[in-house]
Design a protein around this motif. Structure first.
Motif: not given
Length: 598
Positions: A26-27, A72-73, A226-231
Motif C-alpha cells: 500500500h506504499a 510513504i502512504n 505500510d500505513g494500511w489497516s482496516e477496522n
C-alpha cells in the motif's frame, strides 16, 4: 506452501553493496536510509517490482551499517525497521546489515534419535549470570560456560525459550517484536552462532522455541507496516477482523496471505538452516489452528492456520528429515502428531499437560490414603497414535513453575523446599519422568532442587547445585540411564510398557519397559509412592533371571536425609500374582529402584 520467488528479502549482501527488498503493497513510495546515506531520508528510493515488493541496490552500504525504511502512504511518513532484519541495535532501535554466512560452516551435526532424547529447557537471560554485573542479563556467551556441566549431566538436547528480539532486555521471550532478529541483550546473532557451535561440539542439540501464533504486542514495527489497516487492526501482516484476536492482543498473523505464510516459513527455515538449530518447538499451535481462544472447548477450525501448519511442517520435514518438530498444543489431540497424509499436522511430538498434572497431583497429596496411584498408571500408558515418543513429558516447565505455581519442591512442602519431604517426593517425580514412555524434559535448575518460582528477572542460583550435589548426581544417573548409553537399559528407549504390579493400598507400582529390538533386555521399574519403607516386598515377574540393581533412590550418597535402604541384590522367588516367577526387594519410602537382567 508457495516459496519466495524473489531473490531474497531484507538486506542482501552482495560482492559490492547491499540489495534492500521489502513488501509494502500500500506504499506510494519507499526509501532506505542509514549510515551509508548519513541518514538522509530520500537519497535511495526503492523501485516497485510488482505485487507490492520494492527493491534497490545500494553500492555504498556495508555489513554493520544501521538502516531503516521510509514508507510513504498518502500523508503518512513511516520510519520502519526491516521485517527481515537479522540484527537490531535494540527493539526500538535500528536494523543492522548482517551477513549470517560470514565464517559459516556446516556443523554436520545430527540430533540423537528421538527415543534417546533428554531435553533441558533453558532461558538464556537467567540461566547463568555468574561474573556479570548487577542488572545484566545472561547471554549466549555466559550460557556457554555451563555447557560442559550439561554435557556431564548427560543432556543431549537443549530447548531455548524464545530468543527473537523482544521489548526491553528481560522477558520470557513470548512477545517477539522482530521475529528474524536475535535478542540484542543476549548477544545477537553472533552470540547464537557461538552458542550452537559450542553445544554441537559437545554432542548437544539445540531446539528453538518460536512464536508464530502472534507477534508483539509492543515495539512492533510490523503493526500497520505500510500505513494500511482496516477496522483499526494491524495491517498487512495481521488479520484485520475478529480473527486477529488472541490472548495477547489483536495480533494474530494473517495465515491466509501468501506473503505472511512465506514470512513465517522463511523465519523457520532461517533458524534451521542459517543458524543450524536442530529442531523447533512451536508455541501455542492451538492458537494457529483454532479460531476461538476464550472458550477452551471451542474447536472451530481456522482453515488458514491449519493448512499453513500442514504446509510448513511438510516442507521442513522434506528439507530437514532428521530435525525435530514439537508442538505446544495442550489439547491432547492426536491429530497434531498424526501424518499429514491422514489430515494430521505432522509434528514429531507435542507438549501435553496431562503427565505433569497427574504426577503432580499424586505427589502434592499430603496423606497416603488420599493418593491415587491410578493417575500414575494413566500418565505412563498415554500415547498419541500408538507412538509413546510423540509426547514430551515433564514435571517442570516454564509454564508449570510460574503463573501462580512454583517449583515442585516448593509446592510439595511450602516454606521447606530443602527438607526431606520435598527432596524425596520431587526426586520420585524425576524417577517417574525418566522411566516413563515419552521424551523427558527438565527445566533449568530442576536437577539441583531450585525452588521458588520462575521469573525472567531472577537468575538461576548455582549455589544450590553445590548444596545439592547428591541430588544432582541422582539426576545425572537417571539421565545417563534414560539416554540409551547403557545397553543394559535399552528398554527405557523402547515403546513397550507393561504393568507388573499395582497395589493402591501400599502405593507400589511396578512396570517393565522393553525395546522391541532387544526383548531379552527388559528394564523393571518399581516405584513406592507411600511414606512407608518396605523390606522384602514381593512382586511377580514374567521371567526367571538374576537381576542387577541399576538404581536405588534410597542411597545416602544422593542425600543424607535419604533412608539408605541397602539393595545389593534381589531375591528370586516362585510364582506370584499370576506370574510364573517373583522377586523380593527392599523399597525406600517415596522412592524407586531400577532393575535389569544379568
Amino acid at each position: 506452501m508457495e516459496s519466495q520467488k524473489l531473490e531474497g528479502m531484507g538486506s542482501i549482501l552482495g560482492e559490492n553493496g547491499v540489495t534492500f527488498r521489502v513488501w509494502a503493497p500500500h506504499a506510494d513510495q519507499v526509501f532506505v536510509m542509514g549510515e551509508f546515506s548519513e541518514w538522509r531520508e530520500e537519497q535511495f528510493p526503492l523501485d516497485h517490482e510488482g505485487d507490492g515488493y520494492w527493491a534497490v541496490h545500494v553500492n555504498e552500504a556495508n555489513a554493520g551499517d544501521e538502516y531503516k525504511f521510509i514508507i510513504i502512504n498518502g500523508d503518512q511518513r513511516l520510519h520502519k525497521n526491516d521485517p527481515y532484519a537479522l540484527k537490531l541495535t535494540h527493539s526500538n532501535g535500528n536494523s543492522v546489515i548482517y551477513n549470517p554466512f560470514d565464517d559459516w560452516k556446516n556443523h554436520e551435526f545430527r540430533i540423537a534419535p528421538f527415543n534417546e532424547l533428554v531435553i533441558y529447557e533453558l532461558h538464556i537471560g537467567t540461566f547463568n549470570r555468574e561474573g556479570l554485573n548487577d542488572g545484566e542479563v545472561g547471554t549466549f556467551y555466559s550460557a556457554v560456560e555451563k555447557l560442559d556441566y550439561l554435557q556431564e549431566l548427560g543432556i543431549n538436547a537443549i530447548e531455548l525459550m524464545p530468543i527473537s528480539e523482544f521489548s526491553g532486555d528481560s522477558s520470557w521471550g513470548y512477545n517477539p517484536s522482530h521475529p528474524f532478529a536475535v535478542e540484542t541483550a543476549y548477544g545477537g546473532p553472533e552470540g547464537l552462532k557461538h552458542f550452537i557451535y559450542e553445544a554441537h561440539i559437545r554432542g548437544i542439540a539445540v531446539i528453538l522455541d518460536v512464536v508464530y501464533n502472534h507477534f508483539g504486542p509492543s515495539d512492533m514495527d510490523l503493526w500497520q507496516f505500510d500505513g494500511w489497516s482496516e477496522n483499526g487492526y494491524g495491517g498487512i501482516y495481521f488479520y484485520n477482523d475478529e480473527r486477529a484476536k488472541t490472548p495477547w492482543g489483536e495480533n494474530r498473523p494473517d495465515f491466509g496471505r501468501k506473503e505472511v505464510r512465506n514470512y513465517i516459513r522463511d523465519n523457520a527455515m532461517m533458524w534451521l538452516h542459517t543458524h543450524q538449530c536442530d529442531g523447533l518447538r512451536l508455541d501455542a499451535t492451538a492458537m494457529i489452528r483454532f479460531l476461538g481462544y476464550i472458550d477452551p472447548t471451542d474447536r472451530t477450525i481456522l482453515e488458514d492456520g491449519f493448512s499453513f501448519l500442514q504446509d510448513l511442517i511438510a516442507e521442513i520435514r522434506a528439507e530437514f528429515p532428521h530435525k525435530i518438530l514439537i508442538a505446544e498444543d495442550l489439547k491432547e489431540d492426536a491429530a497434531v502428531t498424526a501424518p499429514i497424509s491422514k489430515n494430521g499436522l505432522g509434528f514429531h511430538a507435542q507438549w501435553g499437560v496431562g503427565f505433569a498434572d497427574y504426577v503432580k497431583r499424586v505427589l502434592l497429596e499430603v496423606e497416603d490414603r488420599h493418593r491415587n496411584l491410578q493417575m500414575i498408571v494413566e500418565s505412563l500408558f498415554f500415547s498419541f497414535n500408538n507412538d509413546v515418543f510423540q509426547r514430551i513429558i515433564f514435571t517442570e516447565s516454564h509454564d508449570e513453575v510460574a503463573n501462580g505455581s512454583s517449583r515442585l519442591p516448593e509446592e510439595i512442602d511450602p516454606g521447606n523446599a530443602d527438607g526431606e519431604y520435598a527432596k524425596k517426593k520431587s526426586t520420585l517425580g524425576a524417577i517417574t519422568l525418566f522411566t516413563s514412555a515419552g521424551i523427558p524434559m527438565i527445566f533449568q535448575g530442576q536437577e539441583f532442587m531450585t525452588h521458588g518460582y520462575f521469573s525472567d528477572s531472577e537468575e538461576l542460583n548455582w549455589e544450590k547445585q553445590k548444596e545439592n550435589q547428591g541430588i544432582s548426581q541422582m539426576y545425572r544417573d537417571l539421565i545417563w540411564m534414560r539416554s540409551g548409553r547403557d545397553k543394559d537399559l535399552v528398554g527405557l528407549t523402547g515403546h513397550k510398557i507393561e504393568t507388573l504390579h499395582f497395589h493402591q493400598d501400599k502405593l507400589v507400582l511396578a512396570f517393565s519397559r522393553t525395546h522391541l529390538d532387544f526383548q531379552d533386555r527388559p528394564v523393571i521399574v518399581i516405584l513406592n509412592f507411600s511414606s512407608n519403607e518396605y523390606f522384602g516386598y514381593r512382586i511377580g515377574i514374567p521371567f526367571e533371571s538374576e537381576l542387577d540393581v541399576k538404581f536405588n533412590s534410597g542411597w545416602k550418597g544422593y542425600d543424607e536425609d535419604f533412608s539408605d535402604t541397602t539393595l545389593s541384590g534381589v531375591q528370586i522367588e516362585g510364582a506370584f500374582e499370576g506370574q510364573a516367577h517373583s522377586i523380593k526387594v527392599d523399597l525406600p519410602s517415596f522412592g524407586g529402584v531400577i532393575l535389569v537382567r544379568k
